[in-house]
Scaffold this motif. Sequence first.
Motif, short mmCIF file in Angstrom:
data_model
loop_
_atom_site.label_atom_id
_atom_site.label_comp_id
_atom_site.label_asym_id
_atom_site.label_seq_id
_atom_site.Cartn_x
_atom_site.Cartn_y
_atom_site.Cartn_z
N ASN A 1 0.86 -1.19 0.00
CA ASN A 1 0.00 0.00 0.00
C ASN A 1 0.90 1.24 0.00
O ASN A 1 1.10 1.89 1.02
N SER A 2 1.43 1.53 -1.17
CA SER A 2 2.38 2.63 -1.30
C SER A 2 2.08 3.45 -2.54
O SER A 2 1.43 2.99 -3.47
N LYS A 3 2.58 4.67 -2.54
CA LYS A 3 2.40 5.54 -3.70
C LYS A 3 3.11 4.97 -4.92
O LYS A 3 2.62 5.09 -6.05
N VAL A 4 4.25 4.33 -4.70
CA VAL A 4 5.00 3.74 -5.81
C VAL A 4 4.14 2.68 -6.51
O VAL A 4 4.01 2.66 -7.74
N PHE A 5 3.53 1.78 -5.70
CA PHE A 5 2.66 0.76 -6.29
C PHE A 5 1.48 1.40 -6.99
O PHE A 5 1.12 1.02 -8.10
N TRP A 6 0.84 2.36 -6.32
CA TRP A 6 -0.37 2.98 -6.89
C TRP A 6 -0.07 3.64 -8.23
O TRP A 6 -0.82 3.45 -9.19
N GLU A 7 0.98 4.40 -8.30
CA GLU A 7 1.31 5.10 -9.54
C GLU A 7 1.61 4.10 -10.66
O GLU A 7 1.28 4.34 -11.82
N ALA A 8 2.23 2.98 -10.31
CA ALA A 8 2.57 1.98 -11.32
C ALA A 8 1.35 1.21 -11.80
O ALA A 8 1.38 0.62 -12.89
N HIS A 9 0.26 1.21 -11.02
CA HIS A 9 -0.93 0.41 -11.36
C HIS A 9 -2.20 1.26 -11.44
O HIS A 9 -3.30 0.73 -11.40
N ASP B 1 -8.10 9.18 4.53
CA ASP B 1 -7.81 10.37 5.32
C ASP B 1 -6.97 9.92 6.51
O ASP B 1 -7.47 9.29 7.45
N VAL B 2 -5.69 10.21 6.45
CA VAL B 2 -4.75 9.70 7.47
C VAL B 2 -4.38 10.76 8.50
O VAL B 2 -3.53 10.53 9.35
N ARG B 3 -5.04 11.93 8.46
CA ARG B 3 -4.63 13.04 9.33
C ARG B 3 -4.70 12.66 10.81
O ARG B 3 -3.84 13.07 11.59
N PHE B 4 -5.73 11.92 11.21
CA PHE B 4 -5.91 11.62 12.63
C PHE B 4 -5.82 10.11 12.90
O PHE B 4 -6.36 9.62 13.89
N ASP C 1 -2.68 4.62 11.43
CA ASP C 1 -2.40 3.88 10.19
C ASP C 1 -2.21 4.90 9.07
O ASP C 1 -3.16 5.57 8.67
N LYS C 2 -1.02 5.01 8.56
CA LYS C 2 -0.71 6.02 7.55
C LYS C 2 -0.69 5.46 6.12
O LYS C 2 -0.23 6.14 5.20
#
Length: 208
Positions: free
Chosen positions: A21-29, A63-66, A69-70
């Motif tokens: 669950n990462s930006k790298v994975f998301w951008e690639a898929h 929404d990870v502000r509060f 789990d980020k």
Amino acid sequence: MSFTGFPEAALDFYDDLEVDNSKVFWEAHKDVYQQSVAEPMTALTDELADEFGTAKIFRPYRDVRFSKDKTPYKTHQGAFVGVGPATGYYVQISAPGVRVGSGFYHADAERLANIRRAIDDDLHGAELERLIATLSKKGWEVGGDRVKTSPRGWSADHPRIDLLRYRSLTVSRDYGFDEVIHTPELVDRIRKDWRQTRPLIDWLVRRG
């Protein structure tokens, strides 16, 4: 665009997202998400809109502000048709497949008090009991957020104390990996199931 079913790639996408669950994975898929999840969900809800109304398709970002789990992305894609305050019909796809539901997901203090007064009423409360019992017999799972003890102002020996404890009340059903989720027939399956829950939705809208 007509709904033709969720492809296997949608389930695979969420399987993989749960692992990475990462930006790298998301951008690639991102194209897989768009073509296999977002576009089919839009087509599905569009075909149901004539009877149930326009759906809100939720954003895939958490929404990870509060939150401790980020992780940045939701591991499911949900859509909600609202017919009252936080009340209506729900569908989602995730790694375990497709799930549908109905009910009310949140109520402010005033609305929750109205619902509890209706549950307390012998006529209206008994009607809700029958609706819930009927849906349970048809295979719906009853759920929602509940207080652990009696809500303030209500006796623990109230005949409908189990219903009075709910702060949200939902019914849901899993389709899982049923082959229907990959076909256009999913529209009719959801339409039929949402129709089954309409009396519950109507009760919540009237009494809330």
